[in-house]
Every structure is written in C-alpha cells, then in structure tokens.
Design an enzyme around this catalytic site. Structure first.
Site, PDB file in Angstrom:
ATOM      1  N   GLY A 248       0.732  -1.257   0.000  1.00  0.00           N
ATOM      2  CA  GLY A 248       0.000   0.000   0.000  1.00  0.00           C
ATOM      3  C   GLY A 248       0.757   1.299   0.000  1.00  0.00           C
ATOM      4  O   GLY A 248       0.128   2.356  -0.042  1.00  0.00           O
ATOM      5  N   PRO A 291       4.665  -4.961  -0.778  1.00  0.00           N
ATOM      6  CA  PRO A 291       4.641  -3.847  -1.724  1.00  0.00           C
ATOM      7  C   PRO A 291       4.491  -4.325  -3.160  1.00  0.00           C
ATOM      8  O   PRO A 291       5.134  -5.291  -3.574  1.00  0.00           O
ATOM      9  CB  PRO A 291       6.013  -3.196  -1.514  1.00  0.00           C
ATOM     10  CG  PRO A 291       6.895  -4.303  -1.028  1.00  0.00           C
ATOM     11  CD  PRO A 291       6.006  -5.202  -0.210  1.00  0.00           C
ATOM     12  N   GLY A 292       3.634  -3.662  -3.899  1.00  0.00           N
ATOM     13  CA  GLY A 292       3.481  -3.965  -5.321  1.00  0.00           C
ATOM     14  C   GLY A 292       3.786  -2.702  -6.109  1.00  0.00           C
ATOM     15  O   GLY A 292       4.868  -2.511  -6.660  1.00  0.00           O
ATOM     16  N   ARG A 330      -6.778   1.879 -16.080  1.00  0.00           N
ATOM     17  CA  ARG A 330      -6.916   2.493 -14.752  1.00  0.00           C
ATOM     18  C   ARG A 330      -7.687   3.811 -14.749  1.00  0.00           C
ATOM     19  O   ARG A 330      -8.368   4.115 -13.788  1.00  0.00           O
ATOM     20  CB  ARG A 330      -5.554   2.632 -14.073  1.00  0.00           C
ATOM     21  CG  ARG A 330      -4.956   1.264 -13.752  1.00  0.00           C
ATOM     22  CD  ARG A 330      -3.724   1.326 -12.856  1.00  0.00           C
ATOM     23  NE  ARG A 330      -4.060   1.787 -11.527  1.00  0.00           N
ATOM     24  CZ  ARG A 330      -3.762   2.972 -11.029  1.00  0.00           C
ATOM     25  NH1 ARG A 330      -3.100   3.835 -11.765  1.00  0.00           N
ATOM     26  NH2 ARG A 330      -4.111   3.299  -9.816  1.00  0.00           N
ATOM     27  N   CYS A 361     -13.600   0.917 -28.907  1.00  0.00           N
ATOM     28  CA  CYS A 361     -14.945   1.408 -29.200  1.00  0.00           C
ATOM     29  C   CYS A 361     -15.745   1.570 -27.915  1.00  0.00           C
ATOM     30  O   CYS A 361     -16.683   0.812 -27.636  1.00  0.00           O
ATOM     31  CB  CYS A 361     -15.632   0.450 -30.160  1.00  0.00           C
ATOM     32  SG  CYS A 361     -14.834   0.501 -31.751  1.00  0.00           S
ATOM     33  N   TYR A 390       0.176  -2.302 -12.416  1.00  0.00           N
ATOM     34  CA  TYR A 390      -1.247  -2.410 -12.776  1.00  0.00           C
ATOM     35  C   TYR A 390      -1.570  -1.881 -14.168  1.00  0.00           C
ATOM     36  O   TYR A 390      -2.645  -1.332 -14.397  1.00  0.00           O
ATOM     37  CB  TYR A 390      -2.116  -1.698 -11.717  1.00  0.00           C
ATOM     38  CG  TYR A 390      -1.878  -2.203 -10.318  1.00  0.00           C
ATOM     39  CD1 TYR A 390      -2.260  -3.494  -9.965  1.00  0.00           C
ATOM     40  CD2 TYR A 390      -1.241  -1.422  -9.355  1.00  0.00           C
ATOM     41  CE1 TYR A 390      -2.018  -3.978  -8.688  1.00  0.00           C
ATOM     42  CE2 TYR A 390      -1.002  -1.910  -8.074  1.00  0.00           C
ATOM     43  CZ  TYR A 390      -1.398  -3.178  -7.748  1.00  0.00           C
ATOM     44  OH  TYR A 390      -1.159  -3.659  -6.486  1.00  0.00           O
TER      45      TYR A 390
HETATM   46  C1  LIG Z   1      -2.973  -5.241  -3.853  1.00  0.00           C
HETATM   47  C2  LIG Z   1      -2.369  -5.897  -2.695  1.00  0.00           C
HETATM   48  C3  LIG Z   1      -1.039  -5.635  -2.357  1.00  0.00           C
HETATM   49  C4  LIG Z   1      -0.199  -4.632  -3.078  1.00  0.00           C
HETATM   50  O1  LIG Z   1      -0.659  -3.338  -2.927  1.00  0.00           O
HETATM   51  P1  LIG Z   1       0.175  -2.103  -3.506  1.00  0.00           P
HETATM   52  O2  LIG Z   1      -0.709  -0.939  -3.276  1.00  0.00           O
HETATM   53  O3  LIG Z   1       0.418  -2.373  -4.944  1.00  0.00           O
HETATM   54  O4  LIG Z   1       1.468  -2.032  -2.729  1.00  0.00           O
HETATM   55  C5  LIG Z   1      -0.504  -6.329  -1.290  1.00  0.00           C
HETATM   56  N1  LIG Z   1      -1.229  -7.245  -0.599  1.00  0.00           N
HETATM   57  C6  LIG Z   1      -2.515  -7.524  -0.902  1.00  0.00           C
HETATM   58  C7  LIG Z   1      -3.232  -8.537  -0.133  1.00  0.00           C
HETATM   59  C8  LIG Z   1      -3.127  -6.865  -1.949  1.00  0.00           C
HETATM   60  O5  LIG Z   1      -4.401  -7.132  -2.240  1.00  0.00           O
END
Ligand SMILES: *Cc1c(COP(=O)(O)O)cnc(C)c1O
Length: 432
Positions: A248, A291-292, A330, A361, A390
C-alpha cells in the site's frame, strides 16, 4: 522531472534510465511498456534493507505479483532475495516456470478453488493466506491427503479506512476479504483453526489499501493486530509469530502527489510496533510487507503513437493514440491520475489542453483528461509516465487488440522481456 530516472536528452526526447524512449518506440513499435530494471532492483533493495534493519529476524518484503506478473519479474525478485505474494494459479504457475523458490511464496485471494489449493500444495508453496472457513477446511483436507502440514497466515480486517479511493480500500470491516476482528468472528475462526490437524497457523495478515502516503494507517492496523495476537495468546494459549501488514505505500503519479521515504517509513512503523509489543508484553513478531505498486510503478513508461488531434469547436480537443483501456484500464476504472508528455518534444512548453483517448470502441476509453501538452502531430510519440504497476498486469484483448511488448532497460541496454502478441496469438484458442 517527476522521477530521477526520467530526463530529456539532447534531441529533446524523453529518456528513461538514460535511454531515448522515442528510439525504443521506433525499434519495438507501440504501444510499448518500457521498464527501468535498475529502478525495480533499487526499490527491492530498499525494502529488504529496511526490513532486515528495523524488524526482527525472518522479516521480509513480498512482491505483490498482481502489480506486474511475468517470468522476468520473478527472476529479479529471486535474485534480490524478495518473497512474493500470489493471488491465482496463473501467477503461481508463472513464478514456478521462472524457477522462483515457492517456499517464499504466499498465496492470497478470497476464493481459492480446490484445484488451486492442490496445485499450490503439489508445487511446494510456503504459505497460504487463508481467507475463510470453507477454504481452511479444504487446505486442511488437501494437506492431509498430501501427507504434509501446511503453514498458513489468516487474513483479518482490522477495520481501518486509510482514506484512499474506495475501490482500492480493503481493510474495512465490510469487505469481501478476510474476517473481521471487531465482530468477534476472527477470534472464533482462530479457535477453529487450532483444531485442524494439518494446518499450522503462523500468524495474521491485513492489507489496509493502496496509494497511502502516511504511516498512521499502518501503525493503527498493527496495533489492532498485535492486540488481537496478544488476546489469542492469553485466552487460547497460542503464540502467533508472524504479522503481515500487506502493501500500500503510495507512488508519485503526478506533480500533485506526495512521495514516501520507504526506509524512513519502515523505521517509524517498526518503532511503533516495538512500543506496542512492549505495552502488551507481547513477543515482537517477524513482520512481512507486500509492496506492489511502490516497487514497480515508477520504473515504467508507456509509449504510444499519435493518430490525430481533433478539436471540437466550442468544446475540447482529443488526442487519439494507438492504445488505451486495453493496455491501461486504470483511468476508465478509477479515474487514476497520470502524467502525459509529448515524448518527441518533451522540453517544449505545452500549448494545448487535451483529452487523451484510446482506440477502443468505448467513449470511456480515455487515458487522461485535462492534459497540458505540446500539440503532437500524427506519428509523434506520447509517453504516459509511472505505468509500471497495474498496467501490463491489467491489460486485456478487448476489441481483439494484441497486448503490447515490454522492454526492460539495464545499463542503458534494452532487452525484450515480453513479446508483443501477434494476430496468431489472438486466435490461438478459437475452434474452427
Ligand atoms: C494489492 C495488494 C497488495 C499490493 O498493494 P500495492 O498498493 O500495490 O502495494 C498487497 N497485498 C494484498 C493482499 C493486496 O491485495
């Protein structure tokens, strides 16, 4: 510029990690996902360094696969020493195909099927992050049949709303994910898990949401989780040793966004957790984070070729590009903010305000509105910044558009890591 890996070169072209983005667009075609590999590695090292410095032994970051999933990212994660989180059998299959050590993988999701669970157990998955009672029964049964004891974490909802967008807020009590602490259901479920013979409950998980720039929601969530863990210990005599705080951390998409110092934030969260543990006389758990976005987002730029600039007299101007919601849904989904530049003339002052429209379209197929830009001409390249998270992972074949290629840059050298889909690929599964 917005991030330190972006610059404008002597030709006036946007450069990513020192490489001319217009040249890359011409070499590989558009739409093109261009990714700065070194930036991803730096971010992974920052998380790994901070978590091993400030948290107890065994703590580590898990890369959230859903932000970007392809074999190459798992190879990078493995080389850097990250764990991973997975949410589907497809992600698991990809990680396995990339040779990722699955004992460092955590399988998430609010509805894992029996087939998913069996595939994961047979692949030697480290941990499930279990979501619900039916799933726990299934994991217990399948682990028993395989003759193993399966480690799990249990996903809980701590009841935190981090004030980000509702669609990406997941830690509230009313959520399809996890089990609520507040209602007493989480405690009952823990009692139940402790009766299951083929499962070991190592700890608990929560994920409060995405795009957070403050640490307070993480500290608040940690407090609720630690209080819960202390109650489980005192009332059930069971010590859970892992606390997973989810993902997050926020990312700077535009000049209006803030930024977050990852090392400093982890340090402060760790300090907070230490004091909460001391207050409740609870052993400091090892901590995981997921972290993603903050690992991959600012490593990526998407390049498009402009088709037309259409000014509707008395209304507004539209720039049409050769991609759109199929490669970046997004804005269509959440009105996400992005920075858009004329990559071919990145230094020139903006002279028009436009809506950037894709080629699908759908009237809602927009990449951004209210973009101030140097008026592009047909054939010029447009860059959308901070698209590493994403975008590729959310891409579709809507309107039968082939999905873009991805090129990674390292030491100013470009490598194709994801081939552009061909028309052949599009009809591969169609039966005559
Ligand atoms: C989406 C998600 C993440 C990654 O969130 P980011 O905002 O991309 O860091 C981590 N854990 C869970 C369970 C998620 O659903």
């Amino acid at each position: 510029m917005l991030h330190t890996n972006l610059s404008v070169n002597e030709k006036g072209h946007l450069a990513l990690a020192g490489v001319d983005t217009v040249e890359m667009a011409e070499k590989y075609g558009t739409p093109l996902y261009l990714v700065d590999e070194e930036r991803i590695r730096e971010k992974m090292r920052t998380y790994i360094g901070a978590m091993s410095k400030y948290f107890p032994e065994g703590s580590m970051p898990l890369f959230a696969s859903k932000a970007l999933c392809l074999k190459k990212i798992y190879k990078i994660a493995n080389e850097e020493g990250m764990g991973i989180d997975l949410v589907s059998p497809g992600e698991l299959y990809t990680a396995r195909a990339a040779g990722f050590p699955l004992e460092k993988a955590y399988f998430h999701g609010n509805n894992k099927t029996d087939e998913d669970i069996k595939l994961a157990v047979d692949s030697g998955l480290g941990y499930f992050v279990a979501d619900n009672r039916e799933e726990l029964d299934s994991i217990n049964r399948i682990a028993g049949e395989a003759g193993i004891n399966q480690k799990i974490l249990l996903r809980l909802t701590p009841g935190i709303d981090p004030h980000t967008h509702a669609a990406i807020t997941t830690g509230k009590v009313d959520s399809k994910f996890g089990t609520a602490i507040e209602t007493g259901q989480a405690f009952e479920l823990v009692k139940y898990i402790l009766t299951l013979p083929n499962i070991t409950l190592e700890g608990f998980h929560c994920h409060i949401g995405s795009q957070c720039f403050e640490i307070k929601p993480f500290c608040d969530a940690a407090d609720i989780m630690i209080m819960f863990m202390a109650r489980v210990k005192s009332e059930l005599g069971y010590l859970a040793t892992t606390l997973n705080l989810g993902g997050g951390f926020g990312v700077r998409y535009t000049e209006n966004d803030g930024d977050i110092d990852i090392d400093e934030s982890i340090k402060l969260i760790a300090k907070h957790i230490d004091s909460t543990c001391a207050r409740f006389e609870f052993e400091k758990p090892r901590v995981l984070m997921e972290p993603g976005r903050s690992i991959v987002a600012d490593a990526g730029v998407t390049l498009y070729t402009v088709g037309s600039v259409k000014t509707i007299t008395g209304y507004k101007s539209y720039v049409s590009i050769d991609g759109g919601m199929a490669d970046n849904p997004r804005y269509a989904l959440y009105q996400s903010a992005y920075t858009v530049l004329n990559a071919s003339r990145a230094k020139e002052a903006p002279d028009i305000t436009v809506t950037v429209g894709g080629r699908c379209c759908e009237s809602g197929d927009l990449i951004q509105e209210g973009v101030k830009i140097k008026t592009p001409v047909r054939g010029e390249k447009l860059a959308v910044l901070v698209t590493g998270a994403y975008n590729c992972s959310m891409a579709s074949n809507y309107n039968r558009l082939p999905r873009p290629a991805m090129v990674m840059i390292k030491d100013k050298k470009d490598t194709l890591v994801l081939r552009r889909e061909s028309f052949e690929d599009l009809i591969r599964n169609d039966m005559d």
